[in-house]
Design an enzyme around this catalytic site. Structure first.
Site, PDB file in Angstrom:
ATOM      1  N   ASP A 228       0.881  -1.158   0.000  1.00 45.50           N
ATOM      2  CA  ASP A 228       0.000   0.000   0.000  1.00 45.50           C
ATOM      3  C   ASP A 228       0.924   1.215   0.000  1.00 45.50           C
ATOM      4  O   ASP A 228       2.096   1.136   0.377  1.00 45.50           O
ATOM      5  CB  ASP A 228      -0.947  -0.002   1.204  1.00 45.50           C
ATOM      6  CG  ASP A 228      -2.137   0.939   0.970  1.00 45.50           C
ATOM      7  OD1 ASP A 228      -2.062   1.764   0.032  1.00 45.50           O
ATOM      8  OD2 ASP A 228      -3.133   0.875   1.709  1.00 45.50           O
TER       9      ASP A 228
HETATM   10  C1  BGC Z   1      -4.919   3.387  -0.010  1.00 45.68           C
HETATM   11  C2  BGC Z   1      -4.975   2.371  -1.131  1.00 45.68           C
HETATM   12  C3  BGC Z   1      -4.775   3.085  -2.442  1.00 45.68           C
HETATM   13  C4  BGC Z   1      -3.433   3.799  -2.403  1.00 45.68           C
HETATM   14  C5  BGC Z   1      -3.122   4.546  -3.677  1.00 45.68           C
HETATM   15  C6  BGC Z   1      -3.657   4.219  -0.055  1.00 45.68           C
HETATM   16  O1  BGC Z   1      -3.700   5.242   0.873  1.00 45.68           O
HETATM   17  O2  BGC Z   1      -5.000   2.722   1.238  1.00 45.68           O
HETATM   18  O3  BGC Z   1      -6.189   1.708  -1.123  1.00 45.68           O
HETATM   19  O4  BGC Z   1      -4.855   2.174  -3.500  1.00 45.68           O
HETATM   20  O5  BGC Z   1      -3.465   4.747  -1.344  1.00 45.68           O
HETATM   21  O6  BGC Z   1      -3.954   5.636  -3.821  1.00 45.68           O
END
Ligand code: BGC
Length: 756
Positions: A228
């Protein structure tokens, strides 16, 4: 073109390390001299959020269809629909130059307070797994990848970057992992995204057991794992655990850390090569789908409308809906003209168009119908009595009041959890005042997860749960209110009566960096069943404008081997006057399990569309896993011989028929008896019981040595029978024989027989 192995052999250490970290916030690092392109990935689950400048982490994104969010799609229980939405998402990704979508999110709704529940499907792992599989199949069938997320146990936003979810293995396996497992084994997602949080003390990005032992060795995952955004802490440790790609980039210090770790022997270059290989395989796969072109925005808007309508759940209807030729309507609430289509955070899509319920109603109503619209509540957090008074006046002069209530983003979003399950104070006061003045009041809700309603539901005529409904939701609401579409959505999550009733109430949100999943398997309806707690609306519930009868329930067999499974059939008849869809749900109740199990668990379902008077037979297969539970001692899925009930229902609380079958387990488990085992454990173990049985009467007679009846009187307790919770060894010692065999020798002899 060089093979993956040849390319790895040609790559320098620097190039390999760079490939395992993004080039920018949304792209992998290319290696031009070897013809390795970069791959573009963007959020998110319900629409393509492709930023206009791929070098910026936050900026406007290109227009794309905003489909309903996961809560809404889930309530359709319509796998074919999710596949169709998936295909449309992929078409848009291709047109916008995107190789991979960062979604779907398949985390469990452990508590309705999780601010990000709108991005997740359900409180039930089976349902979430089936739906995720459908969506992923749809997306990937067009040559676009997914990143199923957030692996694992990311069930709250509170301290999501750091908190340790303390979950026992059985709970992980039965509740928090099955949706991932099903999708990995059945839809083969190209990639998986690890979660920010820690799981039993170890970060998701460094969790070898999850990322390698379970995901790859057990489930056969062959894609790559991406972090993530910002979830990596120790880059070499993450690589060793099985985390291949770190995002976002660029991050030169991380690339350096990998190079140094290889040079100083902390990281085996073979480990790095494995990750490079996994990334290259997916980069190749992505490159095989040429990007560019257009997508059919109006066809996708129409699909979004159909999807939104399929997910809407009619929660209450005293007969007012569908509206019959209404002429004077009060349309109250900001969300009627400024529709609430999606949640805040990384999944926020720039819609191609937005249809407002107010406009859609105007279009569908006869030209002489009058609509008075008032906002009802302010945009911010203030309380504004004047808006309520204005709404009441409008309602009084109308035949019907339609109240559009959207939970504001300050109460529900990615990034923070909800403070409570209530609507705002103003919204509650508004509903109460309007429904007091106009009993023909219909409440239309926009929210991502359960809200409480006790303060106002008795006063209103109908409630439609419209969720975060996507850009075409306005039209879908009009379709349902006016009877152009018969509602068929069913809740994929329980609506509790009160926050204090909810499963994780005592354990959530945790403290001191740790959240204990103390309610274990008992989340959602599993918990309300166990506690026999009344709820506002049960899992699987949803009304229709027609009615359905269930008849002739039958099983393919009354006695079956777990590995063979069985099929359940039932005839469903539309007994009303409007065509509509019903979702038949099959739950399993195990009578005989050696370990405690939830009272019932969803293991199959089918959605069937019926014309008035039509009957169709629905057949639902149940396989080994429908009956199995995870045994933490044996560390495998097991079944036990005995009766199982198959419950066929229209919701978790509306079981229409129950059938029983005899399960024959093919699972052979080694005995876990040991020197410390109690008499009870010996008797519970089939082989233990057999070897102990001849000795039982002897022991029973000799419990005299523990005081017998006189001793019982002296101790004021019942020492009759065997002391079941006493270890066998202790009992033998109490019996005090010093002659051989010693108690230890005797227990060892018995254990040897058990293990023979
Ligand atoms: C989120 C993810 C997301 C990623 C990219 C993170 O903060 O938890 O779900 O895909 O950001 O935007």
């Amino acid at each position: 073109m060089l093979t993956i192995e040849e390319r790895i052999a040609h790559m320098t250490l620097e190039e390999k390390a760079a490939l395992c970290t993004g080039e920018g916030p949304w792209r992998t690092t290319p290696v031009e001299r070897l013809g390795i392109p970069s791959m573009v990935m963007t959020d998110g689950p319900h629409g393509v959020r492709c930023v206009t400048d791929l070098d910026l982490i936050v900026c406007d994104s290109k227009p794309a269809t905003c489909f309903p969010t996961a809560s809404s799609l889930a309530a359709s229980w319509d796998v074919a629909l999710l596949e169709e939405v998936g295909q449309a998402l992929a078409e848009e990704a291709i047109a916008l130059g995107v190789d991979m979508l960062l979604g779907p999110g398949v985390n469990m709704k452990r508590t309705p307070l999780c601010g990000r529940n709108f991005e997740y499907f359900s409180e039930d792992p089976y349902l979430a797994g089936v739906l995720a599989t459908g969506l992923i199949n749809g997306i990937q069938s067009r040559g676009v990848g997914v990143s199923m997320k957030h692996f694992a146990a990311n069930n709250q936003e509170y301290e999501r970057f750091s908190i340790s979810a303390e979950v026992d293995e059985r709970t992980l396996r039965e509740i928090y992992l099955p949706a991932f497992e099903m999708a990995v084994t059945q839809a083969r997602p190209w990639t998986l995204m690890c979660s920010y949080n820690r799981i039993n003390g170890t970060y998701g990005s460094e969790h070898h057991q999850l990322l390698t032992d379970i995901l790859r060795d057990e489930w056969g995952f062959d894609g790559f794992v991406v972090s993530d955004w910002g979830a990596v802490h120790d880059r070499p440790a993450a690589l060793r655990a099985g985390l291949d790609l770190e995002m976002p980039g660029p991050n030169p210090s991380r690339v350096r850390a990998v190079i140094e770790a290889v040079r100083n022997g902390e990281l085996d270059e073979a480990v790095l090569d494995k990750s490079v290989g996994r990334i290259l395989r997916i980069v190749d796969r992505a490159a095989a789908t040429p990007k560019g072109g257009d997508f059919d925005a109006s066809a996708h808007h129409a699909l979004a409308r159909r999807a939104a309508a399929s997910g809407m759940v009619l929660l209450k209807n005293d007969g007012i809906l569908p509206l019959r030729d209404p002429r004077r309507l009060a349309v109250i609430g900001r969300a009627a003209h400024d529709p609430y289509i999606q949640g805040g955070g990384s999944s926020h899509v720039h819609p191609t168009e937005v249809s407002a319920p107010l406009d859609e109603l105007r279009q569908l109503l006869p030209p002489d119908a009058t609509i008075v619209h008032t906002p009802g509540y302010p945009e911010g957090q203030d309380f504004d009595q004047a808006l309520i008074d204005e709404a009441v006046a409008a309602a009084e002069q109308s035949e019907v009041a339609l109240l559009f209530i959207a939970l504001p983003a300050y109460k529900e979003s990615e990034g923070y959890d909800r403070p409570d399950l209530d609507l705002t104070e103003q919204q509650v006061a508004l509903i109460q005042a309007v429904s007091a003045a106009q009993p023909r009041t219909v409440v239309i809700l926009n929210n991502g997860s359960a809200v409480t309603m006790s303060a106002w539901i008795d006063g209103v005529a109908a409630v439609l749960e419209a969720w975060m409904m996507g850009q075409a939701g306005g039209g879908a609401i009009a379709d349902i209110l006016l009877g152009r579409v018969n509602p068929s959505g069913k809740l994929a999550e329980t609506f509790p009566l009160r926050l204090v009733d909810t499963p994780a109430r005592i354990n959530y949100p945790g403290e001191n960096g740790v959240v204990h999943y103390g309610e274990r398997l008992y989340i959602g309806y599993r918990y309300y069943d166990a506690k026999e707690l009344p709820v506002l609306f049960p899992f699987g519930y949803g009304l229709s404008y027609t009615s359905f009868a269930y008849g002739n329930p039958r099983l393919s067999t009354e006695s079956f081997r777990d590995v063979d499974g069985l099929t359940v059939s039932v005839d469903v008849t539309n007994t009303g006057e409007m065509a509509g869809a019903e979702v038949v749900q099959v739950y399993v109740h195990d009578h005989e399990a050696r370990l405690g199990r939830p009272y019932k668990e969803l293991k199959g379902f089918a959605r069937v569309y019926l014309e008035p008077g039509e009957t169709q037979t629905v057949t639902i297969p149940l396989d080994f896993r429908a009956f199995a539970y995870y045994h933490p001692t044996h560390r495998r899925w097991v079944t036990d011989d005995g009766a199982v009930d198959i419950l066929i229902g229209a919701s978790a609380a509306d079981i229409r028929c129950t059938l029983t079958a005899m399960l024959h387990s093919t699972v052979e488990l080694p005995s876990t008896l040991n020197r410390e085992s109690t008499i009870r454990a010996w008797i519970d173990d089939p082989r233990g019981r057999k070897v102990l049985e001849p000795l039982l009467s002897l022991f029973q007679a000799q419990t005299v040595t523990l005081g017998g009846e006189d001793g019982a009187a002296m101790l004021g307790m019942d020492t009759g029978g065997l002391p079941m919770d006493m270890p066998l060894l202790v009992l033998l010692h109490f019996q005090g024989s010093s002659a051989p065999p010693t108690p230890e020798e005797m227990v060892d002899m018995l254990l040897a027989q058990v293990r023979d």
